[in-house]
Design an enzyme around this catalytic site. Structure first.
Site, PDB file in Angstrom:
ATOM      1  N   HIS A   1       0.883  -1.165   0.000  1.00 38.15           N
ATOM      2  CA  HIS A   1       0.000   0.000   0.000  1.00 38.15           C
ATOM      3  C   HIS A   1       0.916   1.209   0.000  1.00 38.15           C
ATOM      4  O   HIS A   1       1.340   1.667   1.054  1.00 38.15           O
ATOM      5  CB  HIS A   1      -0.878   0.013   1.250  1.00 38.15           C
ATOM      6  CG  HIS A   1      -1.750  -1.192   1.377  1.00 38.15           C
ATOM      7  ND1 HIS A   1      -2.826  -1.410   0.569  1.00 38.15           N
ATOM      8  CD2 HIS A   1      -1.683  -2.253   2.202  1.00 38.15           C
ATOM      9  CE1 HIS A   1      -3.400  -2.562   0.897  1.00 38.15           C
ATOM     10  NE2 HIS A   1      -2.718  -3.097   1.884  1.00 38.15           N
ATOM     11  N   THR A   2       1.226   1.673  -1.205  1.00 37.51           N
ATOM     12  CA  THR A   2       2.268   2.696  -1.311  1.00 37.51           C
ATOM     13  C   THR A   2       1.915   3.990  -0.577  1.00 37.51           C
ATOM     14  O   THR A   2       2.803   4.689  -0.114  1.00 37.51           O
ATOM     15  CB  THR A   2       2.570   3.012  -2.788  1.00 37.51           C
ATOM     16  OG1 THR A   2       1.354   3.330  -3.427  1.00 37.51           O
ATOM     17  CG2 THR A   2       3.233   1.839  -3.450  1.00 37.51           C
ATOM     18  N   CYS A   3       0.598   4.293  -0.485  1.00 37.51           N
ATOM     19  CA  CYS A   3       0.199   5.534   0.191  1.00 37.51           C
ATOM     20  C   CYS A   3       0.658   5.550   1.630  1.00 37.51           C
ATOM     21  O   CYS A   3       0.924   6.587   2.204  1.00 37.51           O
ATOM     22  CB  CYS A   3      -1.312   5.698   0.200  1.00 37.51           C
ATOM     23  SG  CYS A   3      -1.990   5.698  -1.427  1.00 37.51           S
ATOM     24  N   PHE A   4       0.674   4.364   2.226  1.00 38.29           N
ATOM     25  CA  PHE A   4       1.022   4.276   3.646  1.00 38.29           C
ATOM     26  C   PHE A   4       2.412   3.705   3.855  1.00 38.29           C
ATOM     27  O   PHE A   4       2.765   3.319   4.957  1.00 38.29           O
ATOM     28  CB  PHE A   4      -0.013   3.416   4.377  1.00 38.29           C
ATOM     29  CG  PHE A   4      -1.419   3.868   4.132  1.00 38.29           C
ATOM     30  CD1 PHE A   4      -1.846   5.095   4.619  1.00 38.29           C
ATOM     31  CD2 PHE A   4      -2.298   3.093   3.387  1.00 38.29           C
ATOM     32  CE1 PHE A   4      -3.141   5.541   4.373  1.00 38.29           C
ATOM     33  CE2 PHE A   4      -3.591   3.538   3.138  1.00 38.29           C
ATOM     34  CZ  PHE A   4      -4.007   4.759   3.631  1.00 38.29           C
TER      35      PHE A   4
END
Ligand SMILES: *[C@@H]1O[C@H](CO)[C@@H](O)[C@H](O)[C@H]1NC(C)=O
Ligand SMILES: *[C@@H]1O[C@H](CO)[C@@H](O)[C@H](O)[C@H]1NC(C)=O
Length: 555
Positions: free
Chosen positions: A519-522
């Site tokens: 989950h690249t956003c996190f």
């Protein structure tokens, strides 16, 4: 306003006489007076002379300066926000009036110097107030300096993360007021510079943890005292604030196979103001959205834009990270040949001081100088010809594109007029560092210390295998893994500490035949507990192949 200000002033005066200057009604009236006086058109009756206004306002300003001095002198050095506002407003009014009285702004020194005996004049008093403030700020900075030197060098580096510094930002605000007044009093300007010079370390710490503040441009004058991180923060504050409100984002749905074309369409259709409110980005037939996907998109578009196949930009031969606009450069070889030819050979070429340009199928002749088409190139003017030709190819022919590029850059600043401030604050190398980030090898120790675990413990053998596997990778593979995990390919110049958050490894319950996901956003990597180092290595190898490490994260 023209009516309110004199009434308020009279009311304040009466209240001070009857209720005293500790009375809360009086204090709130004084606060209101300061804000009303600052409004345009609020001068105390147009007929009043500036000096009269200053004399009337000064007693109130003196009180607020006294309060600020007391606050700064206290154990905590704190000053209430409303007092700061009031100080700022009174100073603004006073300066405005001084400028009316003395249009060129700067006061002759003999009007306020110690030798001059006219200690009753407002000029003298305003000067005295400013000097007292400066002296008190100097003492505060001294205390901060001692605080800083008691920190270990490790913690000093991450000033930005220390909440205590944020509570001290009012000291910077007061310095800003003093800079404002220093336009009137030459020696305040001189002493201010001296104070800043003497306390570079706390000054830098304050600038580094400053939040958005449009009044800090004056620090540009002192950029030689600031470190890279402080200068960078100063200019980053000029950019418009990113918004969290998804409603207003410019939406894009992009097909990976037509990345550049479609991105280009979306961006050219948008007005600069729409781009300011942020982008919302989705790849066609993929679920993932959010800042991680946006980062991935941005990275890929930049890569595509600068790729040699696009022929928009050409990499500089001796530094692959710098580019210039492709002017379809004339070969070095032919210039060299002309310079080596004999007179007759040159004449045979029948060249003139002009050049044919082919653009999108049409042909155009450009004169290299006035009437160039009628001037033949011969043995005695060939050097001049080559000079003009090179200038035309490398400067003139791309000046329009370059101007557009610069304009686009200006547009992403909150206020394009600030472009000058932006570049004024930075050294050329700063800009390079900010854009380029770090292309050094990735520091594994740094990476590990910025990684936290969920479901795993730091000492677990899976975690150990994971880092062993990372260690055995090439730098390029490590970069791909980092990209897969975070959508960040090049770390900021200060390494992992410059990212907005820590990285995380989550334990999943999936079996060993599953690949890791992210989950690249996190900055979150989901890692199945692989049964051995060998399996761990081979699964991680798979996601570090160029075509896999994009388009694999979920959201
Ligand atoms: C970064 O460095 C690597 C290895 O030294 C090199 O292969 C790569 O081309 C560089 N990247 C850029 C954008 O210069
Ligand atoms: C070369 O051309 C210039 C400009 O036409 C002319 O003034 C000059 O006399 C020429 N020189 C020779 C050596 O032909």
């Amino acid at each position: 306003m023209l009516v309110t200000a004199p009434v308020l002033l009279e009311f304040c005066r009466l209240l001070a006489l009857t209720a005293g200057n500790k009375d809360s009604l009086y204090k709130s009236c004084r606060y209101t007076l300061a804000s009303v006086l600052c409004l345009p058109l609020s001068v105390l009756g147009a007929s009043k002379s500036p000096t009269k206004v200053i004399e009337q306002v000064l007693p109130f300003a003196r009180e607020i300066v006294e309060l600020v001095l007391n606050g700064l002198g206290s154990e905590t050095m704190l000053v209430p926000r409303t007092d700061l506002e009031e100080l700022s407003n009174f100073f603004k009014v006073l300066r405005q009036q001084v400028l009316l009285w003395m249009p060129d702004g700067s006061m002759p020194k003999n009007m306020y110097s110690r030798e001059c005996k006219r200690t009753d004049t407002w000029v003298w008093e305003l000067h005295e107030m400013s000097m007292n403030l400066l002296k008190r700020v100097d003492e505060c900075l001294k205390r901060l300096e001692m605080d800083l030197s008691s920190l270990s060098s490790d913690t000093r580096g991450v000033i930005e993360n220390q909440p205590i510094w944020v509570t001290r930002l009012h000291i910077l605000a007061i310095l800003t007021e003093l800079d404002f007044i220093s336009g009137i009093f030459e020696d305040v300007a001189h002493n201010l510079r001296f104070v800043l010079l003497a306390h570079k370390a706390p000054l830098n710490a304050l600038v580094r943890c400053s939040k958005r503040n449009e009044h800090l441009h004056w620090l540009m004058k002192h950029k030689d005292l600031l470190c890279f991180e402080a200068r960078r923060n100063l200019v980053l504050m000029l950019f418009s604030e990113g918004k969290d409100d998804y409603g207003e984002l410019h939406e894009m749905l992009i097909d990976r196979s037509r990345l550049l074309d479609e991105s280009f369409e979306y961006i050219t259709q948008a007005k600069p103001s729409e781009l300011h409110s942020g982008l919302f980005m989705e790849f066609k037939n993929e679920e993932a959205t959010g800042p991680g996907v946006l980062r991935e998109w941005f990275c890929m578009v930049s890569q595509a834009l600068f790729s040699p196949q696009q022929v928009l930009f050409l990499p500089c031969p001796n530094d692959q990270r710098r580019f210039y606009l492709n002017g379809n450069p004339f070969t070095y070889a032919s210039c060299k040949r002309i310079l080596e030819m004999g007179a007759a050979e040159i004449d045979d070429l029948t060249l003139t001081f002009s050049r044919d340009v082919h653009t999108l199928g049409s042909r155009k002749t450009i004169e290299l100088c006035k009437g160039g088409q009628d001037i033949s190139v011969n043995i005695s003017n060939r050097e001049h010809y080559i000079d003009l030709l090179i200038k035309n190819i490398f400067v003139d022919s791309i000046s329009e594109q370059l101007a557009n590029f610069a304009k686009g850059f200006g547009d992403i600043l909150a206020n394009p007029k600030l472009r000058e401030v932006f570049f004024g604050c930075l050294d050329l190398e700063d800009f390079d560092r900010m854009l380029g980030g770090s292309n050094n090898t990735i520091n594994l120790k740094d990476w590990r210390s910025h990684t936290q675990y969920n479901g795993y413990k730091e000492k677990d053998r899976h975690v150990n295998w994971f880092w062993k596997a990372v260690e055995s990778m090439t730098v390029e593979q490590q970069r791909q893994l980092l990209f897969f995990w975070t959508s960040v390919k090049y770390l900021p110049s200060e390494g992992f500490g410059g990212l907005s958050s820590k990285l995380y490894i989550y334990k999943t319950t999936e079996s060993a035949d599953h690949l890791p996901s992210s989950h690249t956003c996190f900055y979150r990597l989901c890692l199945p507990p692989y049964p051995s180092l060998k399996v761990m290595q081979s699964q991680l190898q798979k996601i570090t192949q160029e075509h896999v490490s994009c388009s694999f994260g979920t959201w």
